[in-house]
Motif scaffolding. Structure first.
Motif, short mmCIF file in Angstrom:
data_model
loop_
_atom_site.label_atom_id
_atom_site.label_comp_id
_atom_site.label_asym_id
_atom_site.label_seq_id
_atom_site.Cartn_x
_atom_site.Cartn_y
_atom_site.Cartn_z
N GLN A 1 100.63 56.78 -39.25
CA GLN A 1 101.09 56.28 -40.54
C GLN A 1 100.03 56.46 -41.62
O GLN A 1 100.05 55.74 -42.62
CB GLN A 1 101.46 54.80 -40.41
N THR A 2 99.10 57.35 -41.42
CA THR A 2 98.05 57.55 -42.43
C THR A 2 98.36 58.69 -43.37
O THR A 2 97.60 58.96 -44.29
CB THR A 2 96.71 57.85 -41.75
N ASP B 1 105.17 52.22 -56.56
CA ASP B 1 104.61 52.51 -55.23
C ASP B 1 103.27 53.22 -55.27
O ASP B 1 102.65 53.42 -54.23
CB ASP B 1 105.59 53.38 -54.43
N ASP C 1 100.28 52.44 -56.14
CA ASP C 1 99.09 51.73 -55.68
C ASP C 1 99.03 51.60 -54.16
O ASP C 1 98.00 51.20 -53.61
CB ASP C 1 99.04 50.32 -56.29
N GLN C 2 100.12 51.92 -53.48
CA GLN C 2 100.12 51.80 -52.03
C GLN C 2 99.46 52.98 -51.33
O GLN C 2 99.23 52.94 -50.13
CB GLN C 2 101.57 51.68 -51.52
N TYR C 3 99.17 54.04 -52.09
CA TYR C 3 98.69 55.28 -51.49
C TYR C 3 97.40 55.76 -52.15
O TYR C 3 97.09 55.42 -53.28
CB TYR C 3 99.73 56.39 -51.64
N LYS D 1 94.52 52.66 -46.72
CA LYS D 1 95.77 53.10 -47.34
C LYS D 1 96.15 54.47 -46.79
O LYS D 1 95.29 55.26 -46.42
CB LYS D 1 95.63 53.18 -48.86
#
Length: 761
Positions: A598-599, A612, A614-616, A641
């Motif tokens: 999941q990276t 979205d 800021d999630q990555y 993240k």
């Protein structure tokens, strides 16, 4: 970049006190810890390790009957007026060994009339004895040949020399044959047990022991002391990367002291060495840094010219003018070597960028234009960078063969790997870490396939790719990186095999680049590398340091970093005045982080849902290399993240269109009398360093010249100088980058993930 931190041992208080006493208070707990974990913890021998004056050097006659027979034969040859020939080798150890025998035996045999030397040509001959060279020496009238740094395994050539009536004395340190060669004497420390103080002697040190024994047998107060040769011994000993233990360390210590005397006109013995040291200073190399200063200069002569014979004259002549001229020729050879090596490295990396590293276990790279003399150096550099065994080949049209060098990585047995394909090879030789080989053109493609299949079978389909792995000796804080620690670590000098310069890890600190400059070669005015200045800080203090190598933009900045540094002596200083040298940097959390499925997410050509972002960690520019993509991947893992691939397919503008944009920028900035940063230029042209460099050179075709200083470019008008090659290089570089970007735009996510996870192992 990966590193392994050595376990911290429990050091007895008595040992710490002993270290402090023997170093007059300089040695602190860090030095005691290093000595203990490196195995230098016998208090009975500690004094001799730290101070050469307290070391009892081993007698040359410890070689027993072999040394006695050699000295007896030399005395006999002197009394009979026989002619004696020295057979040397073309690397730094072999050249200095030849020089030691040439100068040392020259006190007993008139040079040129009764004593000569022969060094094989690197480009036309191989290491070791050969029959044509033996014929040459026999025709000259030699009745005795003394080898240095070679000869132990040349059994066929030894038999041939004996058939001509020649006696041989072998002085060498390389692997021994199963049975003793049929020679008058063989002086080789490999006959000793590995813990013997002479076991690790290099070729020049063995040659020195022979001269030392002869001086002892035929003493003469009027003769210069044999210790006048110690500066030569230090050069070859350290350049050959032998373990600095026992007499090796002692000879290196006293040899460096002798080397330092060559910088003083009042104490200089070898003006050629003085000239070499002066050239080291001019190019920024440390005066007595043999591994990166004098050694490569001597090695460069044979790599470029083939014939290294004049190096013996350079090292032993007393004519200062002649030595200055020869030192200049050596400097030119080294500058040319660096230029060729850098070019081959770039070309090799360009080839690698076209490969799928997820399925390539062994790098086999070929170019008919590569110069054979630098392939071993480049193969070693590529193997370390990419963490894979590397084979570099160039074409020899006279023999219709691809010939080159191989270097290992991470302890992989290269010899077994290549030897398994022996049926495809013309010739092959070497050891587990380095080899030379040649192959017929019709077998080359099959060899590439077969050796990669062999590697995948041997390693279960997985290649360890620990790129540039570093062993860390000590964990310290910024406040520890002061004069006191530098002086303490100085007590370990000289550094080398078995006693490397300590690597210091500072955890969870911050780094900020404060400036940089390009360093150019003074002979061809071409860029060699960048020197970047930075500031390190943590909760305890802050300190300035220096990084040599890549572009400053490649250096990770900010807080939350782990860095590995060395404390080193400032340029042109023989004592005191230290600086911090950066070796590696990575996000703090990266050391223990484990990548997961999941990276990595794929949003190429898509839109992210609002909110979205800021999630990555976003990869917004289509990468050109795996290294570029991997830097963001590291950062994403470090901060917890996922990395999102969030770029679109690159535009297909032609190189001509790119060049028109560059011309427009140059015209505008010239009329406005303004500068532009290299980073902004790359962004406007959508290209990397290599195309931009060629593009700036190609501007001479349209009447512009680019002046670069501190990362800023100013354009000036100039007389039109047609340089079609520069534009051709620019065009090719643009097309290569477009090809690479197209790959990253289309490569399946599974392939990208698998490759990044393998690099991260």
């Amino acid at each position: 970049m990966n590193w392994q931190v050595l376990a911290t041992p429990e050091v007895p208080d008595s040992f710490r006190r002993r270290v402090e006493i023997l170093t007059d208070g300089k040695g602190d707990r860090h030095l005691a810890q290093l000595l203990w974990q490196r195995g230098f913890n016998d208090e009975n021998t500690l004094a001799g390790f730290l101070n050469p004056e307290a070391y009892a050097s081993t007698s040359a006659f410890a070689f027993g009957q072999e040394m006695k027979r050699a000295v007896h034969r030399l005395v006999q040859a002197k009394e009979r007026g026989e002619k004696v020939a020295i057979w040397g080798d073309f690397d730094a150890d072999g050249v200095t060994a030849t020089s030691v025998l040439w100068e040392g035996l020259g006190h007993f045999f008139p040079q040129e009339t009764q004593l000569i030397y022969y060094i094989p040509n690197r480009l036309t001959e191989s290491h070791g004895l050969n029959n044509p060279g033996i014929d040459h020496l026999q025709t000259w009238g030699a009745s005795l040949i003394i080898t240095c740094d070679t000869g132990s395994t040349n059994l066929t050539e030894i038999t041939y020399a004996k058939s001509l009536g020649l006696d041989l004395i072998i002085t060498d340190h390389h692997t021994l044959p199963e049975t003793r060669p049929d020679v008058l004497s063989i002086i080789n420390p490999r006959y000793f047990a590995e813990n013997h103080p002479l076991f690790h002697l290099s070729g020049v040190a063995v040659a020195y022991k022979l001269v030392e024994a002869l001086f002892e047998t035929l003493p003469d107060p009027a003769r210069p002391p044999v210790t006048d040769l110690l500066d030569l011994v230090a050069i070859g000993l350290i350049a050959d990367l032998v373990a600095l233990k026992g007499d090796c360390r002692y000879l290196a210590q006293v040899g460096i002291q002798a080397l330092q005397k060559q910088t003083n006109p009042k104490t200089v013995v070898h003006p050629g060495i003085k000239a070499l040291l002066e050239n080291c200073r001019k190019t920024g190399d440390r005066p007595t840094d043999i591994s990166f200063g004098i050694g490569p200069r001597i090695n460069a002569v044979s790599r470029i010219y083939g014939d290294a014979s004049f190096c013996v004259e350079l090292l032993t002549s007393r004519e200062r003018g002649r030595c200055g001229y020869l030192a200049q020729q050596t400097e030119l050879a080294n500058a040319r070597r660096k230029e060729i090596q850098q070019k081959v490295v770039q070309q090799a990396k360009a080839q690698i960028e076209t490969l799928d590293l997820s399925t390539t276990s062994v790098l086999v790279l070929c170019d008919a234009q590569w110069q054979g003399g630098v392939l071993g150096l480049v193969a070693s550099q590529i193997a370390q960078t990419f963490g894979r065994p590397t084979i570099l080949l160039t074409y020899d049209p006279q023999q219709d063969l691809w010939k080159g060098s191989a270097r290992s990585a991470h302890g992989i047995d290269l010899y077994d790997l290549v030897q398994a394909q022996g049926h495809l090879l013309h010739r092959f030789g070497g050891h587990p870490f380095a080899a030379g080989l040649s192959i017929r053109p019709e077998n080359l493609a099959m060899f590439k396939t077969a050796i990669n299949q062999q590697a995948r079978q041997q390693w279960g389909g997985h290649v360890e790719t620990h790129q540039g792995e570093i062993t860390v000796d000590l964990v310290v804080a910024i406040a520890d990186l002061g004069e006191s620690l530098f002086q303490s670590l100085e007590c370990l000098e000289p550094f080398g095999m078995g006693n490397p310069k300590p690597k210091l890890l500072v955890k969870n600190c911050g780094l900020t680049v404060t400036g940089f400059k390009k360093l150019r070669d003074k002979f061809n005015n071409k860029l060699n590398y960048f020197k970047t200045n930075f500031e390190l800080w943590d909760d305890t203090d802050q300190i300035n340091g220096t990084w040599w190598g890549g572009h400053p933009d490649d250096l990770t900045q900010g807080a939350g970093l782990d860095v590995v540094v060395e404390l080193d002596r400032k340029e042109n200083q023989t004592q005191g005045q230290y600086f911090v040298r950066l070796m590696a940097v990575a996000p703090t959390a990266n050391i223990a982080a484990e990548p997961s499925s999941q990276t990595l997410f794929d949003f190429r050509g898509q839109s992210l849902p609002q909110g979205d972002l800021d999630q990555y960690v976003l990869q917004q520019d289509c990468p050109v290399t795996w290294q570029e993509l991997y830097r963001n991947y590291q950062r994403a893992i470090a901060i917890g993240k996922p990395l999102a691939l969030y770029y679109v397919s690159p535009t297909a503008d032609t190189p001509e269109q790119h060049f028109k944009i560059l011309i427009g920028i140059a015209k505008y900035l010239l009329t406005q009398d303004q500068k532009v940063s290299l980073a902004d230029l790359k962004a406007k042209l959508h290209c990397g360093d290599r195309p931009l460099d060629f593009g700036l050179k190609a501007l001479s075709n349209v009447g512009f010249v680019a002046e670069i200083e501190a990362g800023q470019v100013r354009f000036q008008q100039a007389t039109v100088t047609p340089d079609p090659e520069a534009f051709a290089q620019f065009k090719q570089a643009i097309l290569e980058e477009q090809f690479q970007r197209q790959y990253f735009a289309q490569a399946p996510l599974a392939v990208i993930r698998a490759t990044l996870e393998k690099i991260a192992v």
